[in-house]
Design an enzyme around this catalytic site. Sequence first.
Site, PDB file in Angstrom:
ATOM      1  N   CYS A  86     -34.149 -10.084  80.325  1.00  0.00           N
ATOM      2  CA  CYS A  86     -32.906  -9.377  80.028  1.00  0.00           C
ATOM      3  C   CYS A  86     -32.284  -8.779  81.291  1.00  0.00           C
ATOM      4  O   CYS A  86     -31.847  -9.517  82.162  1.00  0.00           O
ATOM      5  CB  CYS A  86     -33.140  -8.336  78.942  1.00  0.00           C
ATOM      6  SG  CYS A  86     -31.607  -7.832  78.108  1.00  0.00           S
ATOM      7  N   GLU A 113     -41.676 -10.293  75.558  1.00  0.00           N
ATOM      8  CA  GLU A 113     -42.685  -9.243  75.645  1.00  0.00           C
ATOM      9  C   GLU A 113     -42.705  -8.360  74.403  1.00  0.00           C
ATOM     10  O   GLU A 113     -43.654  -7.583  74.205  1.00  0.00           O
ATOM     11  CB  GLU A 113     -42.461  -8.405  76.919  1.00  0.00           C
ATOM     12  CG  GLU A 113     -41.416  -7.324  76.850  1.00  0.00           C
ATOM     13  CD  GLU A 113     -39.964  -7.798  76.846  1.00  0.00           C
ATOM     14  OE1 GLU A 113     -39.055  -6.942  76.882  1.00  0.00           O
ATOM     15  OE2 GLU A 113     -39.718  -9.024  76.808  1.00  0.00           O
ATOM     16  N   HIS A 122     -36.367 -11.249  74.903  1.00  0.00           N
ATOM     17  CA  HIS A 122     -37.478 -10.320  75.109  1.00  0.00           C
ATOM     18  C   HIS A 122     -38.782 -10.869  74.514  1.00  0.00           C
ATOM     19  O   HIS A 122     -39.251 -10.399  73.467  1.00  0.00           O
ATOM     20  CB  HIS A 122     -37.162  -8.965  74.468  1.00  0.00           C
ATOM     21  CG  HIS A 122     -36.123  -8.182  75.185  1.00  0.00           C
ATOM     22  ND1 HIS A 122     -36.411  -7.297  76.195  1.00  0.00           N
ATOM     23  CD2 HIS A 122     -34.761  -8.161  75.047  1.00  0.00           C
ATOM     24  CE1 HIS A 122     -35.294  -6.743  76.646  1.00  0.00           C
ATOM     25  NE2 HIS A 122     -34.281  -7.264  75.962  1.00  0.00           N
TER      26      HIS A 122
END
Length: 248
Positions: free
Chosen positions: A111, A217, A215
Amino acid sequence: MSFNRLPVVAITMDLQVLQHHHHLPVLLGGIVTAGALPLTIDCRAPRDDLDHLMGMVDGLILLGGADVNPELYGGDGSDPLVTAAPRSLDDNEITALHSALRRGLPILAVCRGAQLTNVALGGTLVADLPRDRPGAVRHRLAEELLDRPAHAVDVTPDTRLAQWLGAAGRIEVNSMHHQGIETLAPGVRAVATADDGLVEAFEIAAANLVAVQWHPEILWANDVYAENLMRGFVCCCADRTPAGRALC
């Protein structure tokens, strides 16, 4: 005396912002689940130890957060739709990025991290997608929706990203960004796009650098491709450690 260890991954962040992020435990858990040890580095205030720290780790993750300062890419510093991060955060993360590149560390930028990487390497950004590049894809969803897919992207085959994902072609990703890539930096390759044509990922395969607008993660706990991406990145980091190689 020698000993085996798991790979250590540096995670640069603005702790003042991310300590209030309710996905933070998921983020750190994703690194651990993928087989690495996270080293969080608060980059909000100026620091002079980043090159030293990059010499102690096996990989780098540049996280999301506030907007990149427009002056770094020739943008409008008075734009009312841009909420810039502290300049020290940009400077610190750019220092960490260049140090990691010099050392040959695997790098995953997500991002804001992807946008900052593009800028640091000579690219530019769209300041606000809804205003400056309106399209059919909704890129900015609420934080609480990051644990689920938001839209599709098309991943280019035979790329580092496809290798880490374990897939090419169409996949679903989450999304929470209002800025995006305008001009790609020299020497990087676009490797995923959204249906509106926006670049959603780019890479330098020879440098083990992958940058994505989504994202993984956070999404990893609910999506096999996001989990694969985290594991693929960590496997590259693990190549630097005897114990870590056994993970991959």
